[in-house]
Design an enzyme around this catalytic site. Structure first.
Site, PDB file in Angstrom:
ATOM      1  N   PHE A  63       0.864  -1.172   0.000  1.00 22.67           N
ATOM      2  CA  PHE A  63       0.000   0.000   0.000  1.00 22.67           C
ATOM      3  C   PHE A  63       0.902   1.224   0.000  1.00 22.67           C
ATOM      4  CE2 PHE A  63      -2.330   3.534   1.753  1.00 22.67           C
ATOM      5  CZ  PHE A  63      -3.481   3.510   0.977  1.00 22.67           C
ATOM      6  N   ASP A 114       9.612   2.797   1.598  1.00 21.86           N
ATOM      7  CA  ASP A 114       8.433   3.582   1.929  1.00 21.86           C
ATOM      8  C   ASP A 114       8.222   3.502   3.436  1.00 21.86           C
ATOM      9  OD1 ASP A 114       5.920   4.581   2.464  1.00 21.86           O
ATOM     10  OD2 ASP A 114       4.958   3.664   0.722  1.00 21.86           O
ATOM     11  N   LYS A 142       3.096  11.436   6.696  1.00 18.69           N
ATOM     12  CA  LYS A 142       2.254  11.250   7.873  1.00 18.69           C
ATOM     13  C   LYS A 142       2.799  11.970   9.104  1.00 18.69           C
ATOM     14  CE  LYS A 142      -0.166   7.133   6.285  1.00 18.69           C
ATOM     15  NZ  LYS A 142      -1.391   7.846   5.916  1.00 18.69           N
TER      16      LYS A 142
END
Length: 404
Positions: free
Chosen positions: A145, A230, A259
């Protein structure tokens, strides 16, 4: 069941009336928050065990970050990258030092960081490695994801994320996550990068086999391929180290960050790499109006400084051990398996008991907010400011839900 808990269902109905149904939120309407706790419009408090998918690693409204935002709001919020502002250099330098890299490219969202990484890897492949024009390939993992843009969902293996959004962007090879042999076999003369999550968050906090990340590093070095990590969810203290890659002593060629970098206040993302990689970009070839804006830089610089103390990494390690010990005690008592690292856990519920969604609804009734994924799995990612007592409370409420 859950409807009995709500005294303001009209807010839920209004939200559903005026927004596209691309989310299926729990029917809770939040109006304020502090630290690890959320308060709804009726004054009921909830322990936050999701932390905005790790965007709130430092808790809600961390005083240092709020102060930085307030101070910057009174001075300057946006210039675009057409000019240099006085917060930019400090942010880029301090983040580069945290990442042990030469350069930083600021963006806004995690998906933008991933897209930037893909573009840079392809350009590096053509200009540095000598890949034939239009032939660059990137190896990715099943269960990934990395975001929801058209290019990113093109290499997703989640049909909910991918179906009916084609035609899909070519240039990606998908291999099983954690299978080093399959990854090595997929690399050819046109491969420019391997893009993976050191821990797959959306998939259910899946930790790869020991030795996998060092193996990826070795294969990428031997094959002259960029290793792109990531760390948008797994990074910035979540797993007990600054980066999840640190647990196995691995340094990728490129970090993708987001984030928590914005402190839960503004969207901030970044790509960090050395000059021989990020240096392939020239003016006009990539950019963002809001990327690296003064407000974002002011907040994110304080985030980097909080991480530089090591306090939050230690908290994640120590409190994560307590969380995982509590969760493991529930295996065989409603839980089938527990995975994760630091203050990050994926829980597989016995599907004969209930779905992950139902478990999250029952937890919400008990004042704990979490998120389900992939059927009977729940993810827990509380803010790193959570206390021992709050962890014990969350585990106790989960035990009560599983006991029926």
């Amino acid at each position: 069941m859950i409807d009995d808990m709500l005294r303001t269902p009209e807010a839920i109905r209004d939200a559903e009336r005026w927004t596209a149904h691309n989310y299926h939120p729990l029917p809770v309407v939040i109006s304020s928050a502090e630290g690890s706790w959320l308060t709804d419009v009726d004054g009921r408090r909830y322990l936050d065990c999701l932390a905005g998918y790790s965007a709130l690693n430092f808790g809600h409204r961390h005083p240092t970050l709020i102060a930085a935002a307030h101070a910057q709001l009174d001075r300057l919020t946006l210039t675009s990258r057409a000019f240099v502002h006085d917060q930019f250099a400090d942010f880029c330098r301090e983040l580069a030092e945290l990442c042990r890299k030469d350069l930083v490219l600021p963006m806004n969202t995690g998906a933008e960081a991933v897209e930037t990484g893909i573009k840079v890897a392809r350009k590096w492949g053509y200009q540095v490695k000598g890949v034939a024009p239009g032939q660059a390939n990137i190896v990715v993992a099943e269960g990934n994801f990395h975001g929801r843009t058209t290019t990113i969902v093109s290499f997703s293996t989640d049909e909910d994320a991918r179906a009916d959004f084609g035609p899909y962007t070519p240039g990606f090879t998908v291999v099983p996550y954690g299978d080093l042999d399959a990854l090595a076999a997929a690399i050819d003369e046109n491969t420019v990068a391997v893009l993976i999550e050191p821990i797959q968050g959306e998939q259910g906090v899946v930790v790869p086999p020991e030795g996998y990340l060092p193996g990826v590093r070795r294969v990428c070095t031997e094959q002259n391929v960029l290793f792109i990590a990531d760390e948008i969810q797994s990074g910035l203290g979540r797993t007990g180290d600054t980066f999840a890659c640190d647990h196995e002593g691995v340094t990728p060629d490129m970090y993708l960050l987001g984030k928590a970098l914005g402190g839960g206040i503004v969207p901030v993302s970044a790509v960090a790499a050395n000059a021989d990689v990020l240096g392939v970009l020239r003016p006009g070839q990539h950019g963002s109006t809001f990327g690296g804006n003064p407000l974002a830089c002011a907040v994110a610089t304080e985030v980097v400084r909080l991480l530089a103390t090591g306090e939050f990494q230690r908290r994640s390690t120590e409190l994560g051990a307590r969380l995982h010990a509590g969760l493991r005690s529930l295996v065989g008592r409603g839980l089938v398996a527990v995975r994760g690292r630091g203050l990050w856990a994926g829980l597989d519920i016995d599907p004969a008991l209930m779905s992950g969604r139902e478990a999250c609804e029952r937890l919400a009734e008990r004042g704990v907010l979490a998120k389900d994924t992939h059927g009977a799995t729940i993810r827990l990612a509380p803010p790193l400011v959570i206390t021992e007592e709050e962890i014990d409370h969350a585990v106790a409420q989960l035990a009560a839900v599983l006991a029926g």
